[in-house]
Design a protein around this motif. Structure first.
Motif, PDB file in Angstrom:
ATOM      1  N   ALA A  62       0.851  -1.187   0.000  1.00 23.91           N
ATOM      2  CA  ALA A  62       0.000   0.000   0.000  1.00 23.91           C
ATOM      3  C   ALA A  62       0.887   1.237   0.000  1.00 23.91           C
ATOM      4  CB  ALA A  62      -0.907   0.008   1.220  1.00 23.91           C
ATOM      5  N   LEU A  63       0.558   2.174  -0.857  1.00 18.40           N
ATOM      6  CA  LEU A  63       1.274   3.441  -0.938  1.00 18.40           C
ATOM      7  C   LEU A  63       0.292   4.569  -0.678  1.00 18.40           C
ATOM      8  CD1 LEU A  63       3.322   2.741  -4.192  1.00 18.40           C
ATOM      9  CD2 LEU A  63       4.090   2.505  -1.831  1.00 18.40           C
ATOM     10  N   THR A  64       0.654   5.471   0.231  1.00 10.02           N
ATOM     11  CA  THR A  64      -0.216   6.592   0.581  1.00 10.02           C
ATOM     12  C   THR A  64       0.492   7.902   0.312  1.00 10.02           C
ATOM     13  OG1 THR A  64      -1.298   5.308   2.311  1.00 10.02           O
ATOM     14  CG2 THR A  64      -1.502   7.689   2.467  1.00 10.02           C
ATOM     15  N   ALA A  65      -0.241   8.826  -0.280  1.00  6.71           N
ATOM     16  CA  ALA A  65       0.221  10.199  -0.460  1.00  6.71           C
ATOM     17  C   ALA A  65      -0.852  11.098   0.140  1.00  6.71           C
ATOM     18  CB  ALA A  65       0.418  10.519  -1.938  1.00  6.71           C
ATOM     19  N   ALA A  66      -0.424  12.077   0.933  1.00 10.12           N
ATOM     20  CA  ALA A  66      -1.412  12.921   1.608  1.00 10.12           C
ATOM     21  C   ALA A  66      -0.886  14.329   1.794  1.00 10.12           C
ATOM     22  CB  ALA A  66      -1.777  12.328   2.965  1.00 10.12           C
ATOM     23  N   THR A  67      -1.835  15.237   1.861  1.00 10.65           N
ATOM     24  CA  THR A  67      -1.561  16.622   2.225  1.00 10.65           C
ATOM     25  C   THR A  67      -2.501  16.970   3.366  1.00 10.65           C
ATOM     26  OG1 THR A  67      -1.007  17.178  -0.051  1.00 10.65           O
ATOM     27  CG2 THR A  67      -1.515  19.003   1.424  1.00 10.65           C
ATOM     28  N   VAL A  68      -1.933  17.477   4.446  1.00 11.64           N
ATOM     29  CA  VAL A  68      -2.724  17.890   5.598  1.00 11.64           C
ATOM     30  C   VAL A  68      -2.490  19.376   5.813  1.00 11.64           C
ATOM     31  CG1 VAL A  68      -3.109  17.573   8.063  1.00 11.64           C
ATOM     32  CG2 VAL A  68      -2.527  15.612   6.638  1.00 11.64           C
ATOM     33  N   ASN A  69      -3.578  20.125   5.883  1.00 10.61           N
ATOM     34  CA  ASN A  69      -3.484  21.561   6.107  1.00 10.61           C
ATOM     35  C   ASN A  69      -4.011  21.831   7.519  1.00 10.61           C
ATOM     36  OD1 ASN A  69      -3.885  24.352   6.205  1.00 10.61           O
ATOM     37  ND2 ASN A  69      -4.219  24.457   3.996  1.00 10.61           N
ATOM     38  N   LEU A  70      -3.110  22.012   8.458  1.00  7.29           N
ATOM     39  CA  LEU A  70      -3.525  22.198   9.843  1.00  7.29           C
ATOM     40  C   LEU A  70      -4.245  23.516  10.102  1.00  7.29           C
ATOM     41  CD1 LEU A  70      -0.547  20.556  11.732  1.00  7.29           C
ATOM     42  CD2 LEU A  70      -2.797  19.607  11.239  1.00  7.29           C
ATOM     43  N   PRO A  71      -3.844  24.639   9.497  1.00 12.68           N
ATOM     44  CA  PRO A  71      -4.604  25.869   9.751  1.00 12.68           C
ATOM     45  C   PRO A  71      -6.074  25.766   9.352  1.00 12.68           C
ATOM     46  CG  PRO A  71      -2.478  26.424   8.816  1.00 12.68           C
ATOM     47  CD  PRO A  71      -2.617  24.920   8.731  1.00 12.68           C
ATOM     48  N   THR A  72      -6.358  25.059   8.244  1.00 16.00           N
ATOM     49  CA  THR A  72      -7.752  24.908   7.826  1.00 16.00           C
ATOM     50  C   THR A  72      -8.346  23.574   8.278  1.00 16.00           C
ATOM     51  OG1 THR A  72      -7.140  23.947   5.695  1.00 16.00           O
ATOM     52  CG2 THR A  72      -7.416  26.357   5.796  1.00 16.00           C
ATOM     53  N   TRP A  73      -7.527  22.746   8.922  1.00 14.99           N
ATOM     54  CA  TRP A  73      -7.947  21.467   9.485  1.00 14.99           C
ATOM     55  C   TRP A  73      -8.552  20.556   8.418  1.00 14.99           C
ATOM     56  CZ3 TRP A  73      -5.853  20.067  13.752  1.00 14.99           C
ATOM     57  CH2 TRP A  73      -6.332  18.982  14.473  1.00 14.99           C
ATOM     58  N   THR A  74      -7.833  20.440   7.253  1.00 13.72           N
ATOM     59  CA  THR A  74      -8.325  19.611   6.161  1.00 13.72           C
ATOM     60  C   THR A  74      -7.288  18.564   5.763  1.00 13.72           C
ATOM     61  OG1 THR A  74      -7.543  21.211   4.526  1.00 13.72           O
ATOM     62  CG2 THR A  74      -9.849  21.387   5.231  1.00 13.72           C
ATOM     63  N   LEU A  75      -7.772  17.570   5.046  1.00  9.99           N
ATOM     64  CA  LEU A  75      -6.972  16.431   4.632  1.00  9.99           C
ATOM     65  C   LEU A  75      -7.289  16.110   3.184  1.00  9.99           C
ATOM     66  CD1 LEU A  75      -5.388  13.697   5.333  1.00  9.99           C
ATOM     67  CD2 LEU A  75      -7.640  12.803   5.911  1.00  9.99           C
ATOM     68  N   ASP A  76      -6.279  15.684   2.432  1.00  4.79           N
ATOM     69  CA  ASP A  76      -6.458  15.182   1.077  1.00  4.79           C
ATOM     70  C   ASP A  76      -5.469  14.035   0.923  1.00  4.79           C
ATOM     71  OD1 ASP A  76      -6.893  14.680  -1.582  1.00  4.79           O
ATOM     72  OD2 ASP A  76      -6.258  16.646  -2.287  1.00  4.79           O
ATOM     73  N   SER A  77      -5.967  12.802   0.981  1.00  8.73           N
ATOM     74  CA  SER A  77      -5.055  11.660   0.902  1.00  8.73           C
ATOM     75  C   SER A  77      -5.590  10.610  -0.048  1.00  8.73           C
ATOM     76  CB  SER A  77      -4.822  11.036   2.280  1.00  8.73           C
ATOM     77  OG  SER A  77      -5.925  10.257   2.665  1.00  8.73           O
ATOM     78  N   GLN A  78      -4.669   9.814  -0.578  1.00  7.79           N
ATOM     79  CA  GLN A  78      -5.016   8.696  -1.439  1.00  7.79           C
ATOM     80  C   GLN A  78      -4.093   7.541  -1.109  1.00  7.79           C
ATOM     81  OE1 GLN A  78      -5.783   9.407  -5.586  1.00  7.79           O
ATOM     82  NE2 GLN A  78      -4.907   7.441  -6.174  1.00  7.79           N
ATOM     83  N   THR A  79      -4.680   6.377  -0.892  1.00 11.97           N
ATOM     84  CA  THR A  79      -3.922   5.161  -0.654  1.00 11.97           C
ATOM     85  C   THR A  79      -4.249   4.182  -1.760  1.00 11.97           C
ATOM     86  OG1 THR A  79      -3.963   5.469   1.736  1.00 11.97           O
ATOM     87  CG2 THR A  79      -3.512   3.246   0.948  1.00 11.97           C
ATOM     88  N   ASP A  80      -3.219   3.690  -2.429  1.00 10.73           N
ATOM     89  CA  ASP A  80      -3.376   2.698  -3.488  1.00 10.73           C
ATOM     90  C   ASP A  80      -2.789   1.381  -3.009  1.00 10.73           C
ATOM     91  OD1 ASP A  80      -4.514   4.379  -5.542  1.00 10.73           O
ATOM     92  OD2 ASP A  80      -2.545   5.312  -5.716  1.00 10.73           O
TER      93      ASP A  80
END
Length: 116
Positions: free
Chosen positions: A8-26
């Motif tokens: 499994a490979l995961t790539a993610a971006t977490v924006n703590l000031p806006t408290w958001t997540l964008d991740s994908q695991t293949d």
């Protein structure tokens, strides 16, 4: 992450000031290391991201298209490629049991075990 017959490979971006997540695991099977077998995406609020899961296990199979192909059938263009899930309500924090409650429950179980 490497596991039994897959990785499994995961790539993610977490924006703590806006408290958001964008991740994908293949997830890639060892038998076909170039094509993702399963994909999970988490997007949105860190506490309640929108979750979508898609890939081979979720594709509809058309028996007539598979009869002539050895590698699997094609997916109709209007078929959903991902299963959408509603985010669940965050679990309520549980309070740890009080020591006296643990003792009372233990004594109760002990007395029941002794026939009392």
């Amino acid at each position: 992450m490497q596991g039994r017959n897959a990785r499994a490979l995961t790539a993610a971006t977490v924006n703590l000031p806006t408290w958001t997540l964008d991740s994908q695991t293949d997830v890639f099977r060892d038998s076909d290391p170039q094509t993702a077998y399963l994909t999970a995406k988490l997007r949105g609020d860190l506490d309640r991201p929108n979750i979508s899961i898609g890939g081979e296990p979720f594709r509809r199979r058309d028996d007539s298209s598979q009869s002539g192909s050895g590698a699997g059938g094609s997916v109709p263009e209007d078929a959903p490629s991902a299963q959408q899930f509603e985010p669940e309500a965050p679990p309520q924090p549980q309070r740890p049991p009080k020591p006296e409650d643990i003792l009372k429950e233990g004594l109760k179980n002990l007395l029941q075990g002794l026939g009392g």
